[in-house]
Write a protein that holds these residues in place. Structure first.
Motif, PDB file in Angstrom:
ATOM      1  N   ASP A 229       2.524  -4.071  -8.596  1.00 45.88           N
ATOM      2  CA  ASP A 229       1.916  -4.079  -7.116  1.00 45.88           C
ATOM      3  C   ASP A 229       0.543  -4.717  -7.040  1.00 45.88           C
ATOM      4  O   ASP A 229       0.108  -5.413  -6.085  1.00 45.88           O
ATOM      5  CB  ASP A 229       1.578  -2.485  -6.991  1.00 45.88           C
ATOM      6  CG  ASP A 229       2.925  -1.694  -6.865  1.00 45.88           C
ATOM      7  OD1 ASP A 229       3.986  -2.316  -6.651  1.00 45.88           O
ATOM      8  OD2 ASP A 229       2.941  -0.588  -6.848  1.00 45.88           O
ATOM      9  N   ALA A 230      -0.473  -4.685  -7.966  1.00 50.13           N
ATOM     10  CA  ALA A 230      -1.583  -5.294  -8.057  1.00 50.13           C
ATOM     11  C   ALA A 230      -1.406  -6.904  -7.740  1.00 50.13           C
ATOM     12  O   ALA A 230      -2.128  -7.435  -7.222  1.00 50.13           O
ATOM     13  CB  ALA A 230      -2.497  -5.131  -9.113  1.00 50.13           C
ATOM     14  N   VAL A 231      -0.601  -7.168  -8.831  1.00 52.23           N
ATOM     15  CA  VAL A 231      -0.275  -8.855  -8.494  1.00 52.23           C
ATOM     16  C   VAL A 231       0.350  -9.189  -7.282  1.00 52.23           C
ATOM     17  O   VAL A 231      -0.146 -10.330  -6.789  1.00 52.23           O
ATOM     18  CB  VAL A 231       0.817  -9.063  -9.729  1.00 52.23           C
ATOM     19  CG1 VAL A 231       1.318 -10.508  -9.763  1.00 52.23           C
ATOM     20  CG2 VAL A 231       0.084  -9.058 -11.143  1.00 52.23           C
ATOM     21  N   LEU A 232       1.063  -8.403  -6.921  1.00 54.27           N
ATOM     22  CA  LEU A 232       1.679  -8.771  -5.508  1.00 54.27           C
ATOM     23  C   LEU A 232       0.777  -8.648  -4.256  1.00 54.27           C
ATOM     24  O   LEU A 232       0.849  -9.474  -3.348  1.00 54.27           O
ATOM     25  CB  LEU A 232       3.005  -7.661  -5.020  1.00 54.27           C
ATOM     26  CG  LEU A 232       4.107  -8.282  -5.928  1.00 54.27           C
ATOM     27  CD1 LEU A 232       5.425  -7.041  -5.687  1.00 54.27           C
ATOM     28  CD2 LEU A 232       4.904  -9.317  -5.498  1.00 54.27           C
ATOM     29  N   ALA A 233      -0.261  -7.721  -4.579  1.00 51.11           N
ATOM     30  CA  ALA A 233      -1.182  -7.705  -3.404  1.00 51.11           C
ATOM     31  C   ALA A 233      -2.266  -8.857  -3.743  1.00 51.11           C
ATOM     32  O   ALA A 233      -2.860  -9.303  -2.556  1.00 51.11           O
ATOM     33  CB  ALA A 233      -1.979  -6.407  -3.558  1.00 51.11           C
ATOM     34  N   GLU A 234      -2.567  -9.199  -4.844  1.00 48.96           N
ATOM     35  CA  GLU A 234      -3.629 -10.297  -5.113  1.00 48.96           C
ATOM     36  C   GLU A 234      -2.926 -11.934  -4.850  1.00 48.96           C
ATOM     37  O   GLU A 234      -3.540 -12.524  -4.242  1.00 48.96           O
ATOM     38  CB  GLU A 234      -3.894 -10.383  -6.456  1.00 48.96           C
ATOM     39  CG  GLU A 234      -5.304 -11.291  -6.563  1.00 48.96           C
ATOM     40  CD  GLU A 234      -5.913 -11.080  -8.096  1.00 48.96           C
ATOM     41  OE1 GLU A 234      -6.768 -12.120  -8.239  1.00 48.96           O
ATOM     42  OE2 GLU A 234      -5.901 -10.030  -8.542  1.00 48.96           O
ATOM     43  N   PHE A 235      -1.625 -12.057  -5.155  1.00 51.90           N
ATOM     44  CA  PHE A 235      -0.778 -13.174  -4.820  1.00 51.90           C
ATOM     45  C   PHE A 235       0.190 -12.966  -3.817  1.00 51.90           C
ATOM     46  O   PHE A 235       1.589 -13.088  -4.437  1.00 51.90           O
ATOM     47  CB  PHE A 235      -0.620 -13.705  -6.168  1.00 51.90           C
ATOM     48  CG  PHE A 235      -1.845 -13.917  -7.157  1.00 51.90           C
ATOM     49  CD1 PHE A 235      -2.717 -14.885  -6.849  1.00 51.90           C
ATOM     50  CD2 PHE A 235      -1.864 -12.975  -8.140  1.00 51.90           C
ATOM     51  CE1 PHE A 235      -3.600 -15.055  -7.846  1.00 51.90           C
ATOM     52  CE2 PHE A 235      -3.144 -13.201  -9.021  1.00 51.90           C
ATOM     53  CZ  PHE A 235      -3.925 -14.195  -8.868  1.00 51.90           C
ATOM     54  N   PRO A 236      -0.113 -12.946  -2.524  1.00 49.54           N
ATOM     55  CA  PRO A 236       1.361 -12.526  -1.630  1.00 49.54           C
ATOM     56  C   PRO A 236       2.213 -13.835  -1.803  1.00 49.54           C
ATOM     57  O   PRO A 236       2.022 -14.878  -2.125  1.00 49.54           O
ATOM     58  CB  PRO A 236       0.406 -12.680  -0.452  1.00 49.54           C
ATOM     59  CG  PRO A 236      -1.098 -12.734  -0.746  1.00 49.54           C
ATOM     60  CD  PRO A 236      -1.172 -13.022  -1.892  1.00 49.54           C
ATOM     61  N   GLY A 237       3.391 -13.312  -1.231  1.00 46.31           N
ATOM     62  CA  GLY A 237       4.446 -14.253  -1.188  1.00 46.31           C
ATOM     63  C   GLY A 237       5.481 -13.935  -2.260  1.00 46.31           C
ATOM     64  O   GLY A 237       6.524 -14.809  -2.401  1.00 46.31           O
ATOM     65  N   GLY A 238       5.143 -13.181  -3.397  1.00 45.62           N
ATOM     66  CA  GLY A 238       5.809 -13.048  -4.354  1.00 45.62           C
ATOM     67  C   GLY A 238       7.006 -11.623  -4.030  1.00 45.62           C
ATOM     68  O   GLY A 238       6.816 -11.203  -3.174  1.00 45.62           O
TER      69      GLY A 238
END
Length: 156
Positions: free
Chosen positions: A38-47
């Motif tokens: 969830d943190a990765v998706l929040a920091e790097f949108p579009g995933g």
């Protein structure tokens, strides 16, 4: 938008060098894994989350696989694929290769040559046997020169 894609590509490049999990973790095995995704998706949108431990961008052109915390991960060793162990007729993981995908103790006779090296791409120890018994072992994610061991069987 371009800096975020570049950052995602950097993360993906770092992941290529990181250990690959032997078995994909699930949220029930590692509750923090979903939080990290969830943190990765929040920091790097579009995933898009494409698995319990995986996020991808650009229709799978960039894939991030997260390792479960505290898990010893197997990774490929030479040409021996993750989750297997291999014996080779040549030193330094060269020559003909016999690959084992199960941990049961098995004969190396099909190799047709003395075992000169062993690769262990598992998260457990692989043992080498001769007619007398255990003659050596190879640690997880490791390899060994075995030409003097007289190996007839391997197993974990």
């Amino acid at each position: 938008m371009l800096p975020r894609i570049a950052a995602a590509a950097l993360i993906a490049a770092a992941v290529v060098l990181a250990p690959v999990p032997a078995v994909a973790a699930t949220a029930s095995e590692d509750p923090g894994l979903q939080q990290r995704i969830d943190a990765v998706l929040a920091e790097f949108p579009g995933g898009t989350q494409t698995g319990p431990d995986e996020v991808s961008w650009q229709d799978g052109a960039v894939v991030l696989t997260l390792e479960s915390e505290g898990q010893l991960a197997a990774r490929s060793v030479g040409s021996c694929a993750t989750g297997t162990h291999c014996v080779y007729s040549g030193s330094g993981l060269s020559g003909s290769k016999l690959t084992f995908s199960t941990c049961s103790t098995q004969s190396v006779a099909p190799l047709g040559a003395p075992v000169a090296s062993i690769a262990n791409a598992r998260s457990v120890v692989v043992r080498a046997y001769n007619s007398i018994g255990v003659v050596g072992s190879v640690s997880a994610n490791g390899s060994a020169s075995t030409s003097s061991w007289g190996v007839t069987k391997v197993g974990c």
